[in-house]
Enzyme design. Structure first.
Site, short mmCIF file in Angstrom:
data_model
loop_
_atom_site.label_atom_id
_atom_site.label_comp_id
_atom_site.label_asym_id
_atom_site.label_seq_id
_atom_site.Cartn_x
_atom_site.Cartn_y
_atom_site.Cartn_z
N ASP A 18 -21.10 45.73 -2.85
CA ASP A 18 -20.23 45.37 -3.44
C ASP A 18 -19.43 44.83 -4.10
O ASP A 18 -19.28 43.88 -4.65
CB ASP A 18 -18.93 44.87 -2.10
CG ASP A 18 -17.88 45.27 -2.02
OD1 ASP A 18 -17.14 46.44 -2.95
OD2 ASP A 18 -17.22 45.11 -1.18
N GLU A 97 -13.17 54.46 -7.80
CA GLU A 97 -11.85 54.78 -7.00
C GLU A 97 -10.21 55.13 -8.02
O GLU A 97 -10.46 54.56 -9.31
CB GLU A 97 -11.81 53.18 -6.98
CG GLU A 97 -10.29 52.63 -5.64
CD GLU A 97 -9.95 52.15 -4.83
OE1 GLU A 97 -9.30 51.80 -4.12
OE2 GLU A 97 -11.45 51.33 -4.35
N LYS A 133 -13.16 56.94 -4.38
CA LYS A 133 -12.86 56.79 -3.14
C LYS A 133 -11.00 56.23 -2.99
O LYS A 133 -10.57 56.31 -3.79
CB LYS A 133 -13.03 55.24 -3.74
CG LYS A 133 -13.16 54.10 -2.86
CD LYS A 133 -13.90 52.37 -3.21
CE LYS A 133 -13.65 51.83 -2.27
NZ LYS A 133 -14.31 50.34 -2.84
N THR A 157 -10.75 54.41 1.90
CA THR A 157 -11.32 52.69 1.88
C THR A 157 -9.11 52.51 2.04
O THR A 157 -8.24 53.09 3.24
CB THR A 157 -10.89 52.35 0.37
OG1 THR A 157 -10.65 50.84 0.22
CG2 THR A 157 -10.13 52.71 -0.52
N PHE A 179 -12.24 48.01 6.64
CA PHE A 179 -11.71 46.77 5.75
C PHE A 179 -12.01 45.87 7.07
O PHE A 179 -11.07 45.46 8.02
CB PHE A 179 -10.71 46.50 5.16
CG PHE A 179 -11.53 46.67 4.01
CD1 PHE A 179 -11.64 47.91 3.13
CD2 PHE A 179 -10.71 46.00 3.04
CE1 PHE A 179 -12.06 48.17 2.49
CE2 PHE A 179 -10.61 46.74 1.78
CZ PHE A 179 -11.07 47.77 1.30
#
Length: 329
Positions: A18, A97, A133, A157, A179
């Site tokens: 990440d 993203e 994403k 996400t 998350f």
């Protein structure tokens, strides 16, 4: 020979970095990597990435962009350039993203995804190495459904609830990123507690619930736990399809020598019984989201946070190239 917790975990779960820190990715050599606006902004602040930024700006300018559009195009090019550099260091995929400001606009999300893929193609990157994403809003999930139908793989996400996970499964998305840490943070504040044992950690339990739900129903969508606050949370999900972990926690796992126990398996899931919602439409999804205060608040704050991170990157680029002064002149 004692194996590190990280080595043991890698035998059970695909570990993803990440990070947009190229040196950390080179050190830990994960299979995949994920990025987001905050990580891209952090990478842009590193002196070793100055050349990437200058090249991105020059390319955007050469393409004829000007004013605010020049900065926005520079951010997209920089994001893809960093993704391309990451892909030189790993064998798998990188998640890139879409601008979070588009999270509630299905058509704009689809268009931006295709722009990013076109940029990757310019750099010789095959589409199957990219995960687009997208935030797990209803509109984002529908954009992912359309993209997946065209063979574009998506990572959904900012996912905090089972209803979001079900909608993603129904849309046929490639991967979801629930998350863990942000769920924990919310419950600690809401319930005014300082910590939970990992067996009762609300974030860990949320991912376990989604995992069991998916495996019971043979859902092909992959589950990638994300946003960890501790290695205990990471190890609490050993056996999950994938786990995306920040470099500081990867370093801790590399130094830890405890015996890692498998926490999730398809066999275990068959003994579990998870709630089943009717097939979701926009109205039922919105109703479930609004009923789940934690998911509702965290989804919106997450979108807002990613928008703010992109704005910070925009400011950084403007200052870096004297762009504000250029406008004022």
């Amino acid at each position: 020979m004692t194996h590190s917790a990280l080595d043991q975990l890698k035998s059970m779960t695909t570990i993803v970095a990440d990070s947009s820190d190229l040196s950390a990715i080179e050190k830990f050599r994960p299979l995949d990597a994920t990025t987001n606006p905050s990580l891209i902004t952090a990478a842009a602040n590193q002196p070793e990435n100055r050349a990437l930024i200058e090249n991105a700006f020059a390319q955007a300018k050469a393409e004829g962009y000007a004013n605010d559009e020049l900065i926005e195009r520079t951010i997209d090019i920089l994001t893809v350039k960093l993704g391309a550099e990451i892909l030189k260091l790993i064998k798998g995929r990188v998640s890139t993203e879409v601008d979070a400001a588009l999270s509630y606009d299905t058509e704009a999300t689809i268009a931006k995804a295709k722009e990013l893929l076109a940029l990757y193609k310019q750099y010789g990157i095959e589409q199957n190495r990219i995960l687009i994403k997208i935030a797990s809003t209803w509109e984002g999930i529908q954009a992912a459904k359309a993209l997946e139908a065209e063979g574009v793989h998506c990572n959904l996400t900012l996912l905090f609830g089972l209803h979001q996970a079900q909608a993603c499964a129904e849309a046929g998305v490639t991967l979801i990123s629930p998350f863990v840490g942000r769920i924990l943070d919310w419950y600690k504040k809401a319930e005014n507690v300082s910590s939970y044992p990992v067996e009762q950690d609300p974030g860990v339990l949320s991912v376990k619930q989604i995992y069991h739900y998916y495996k019971q129903r043979s859902v092909k969508t992959e589950i990638m736990g994300a946003s960890f606050r501790s290695i205990d949370q990471v190890l609490g999900l050993a056996g999950c399809d994938l786990l995306t972990v920040a470099p500081n926690l990867l370093a801790e796992l590399e130094q830890d020598t405890r015996e890692v126990q498998l926490q999730l398996s398809e066999k275990q899931s068959q003994a579990s019984s998870e709630q089943l919602f009717d097939t979701l439409d926009r109205e039922s999804f919105k109703a479930l989201l609004e009923h789940d205060l934690m998911a509702f608040q965290l989804l919106q704050s997450g979108v807002d946070g990613f928008i703010k991170a992109r704005e910070q990157l925009s400011t950084l680029l403007r200052q870096s190239f004297g762009y504000d002064a250029e406008i004022q002149a």
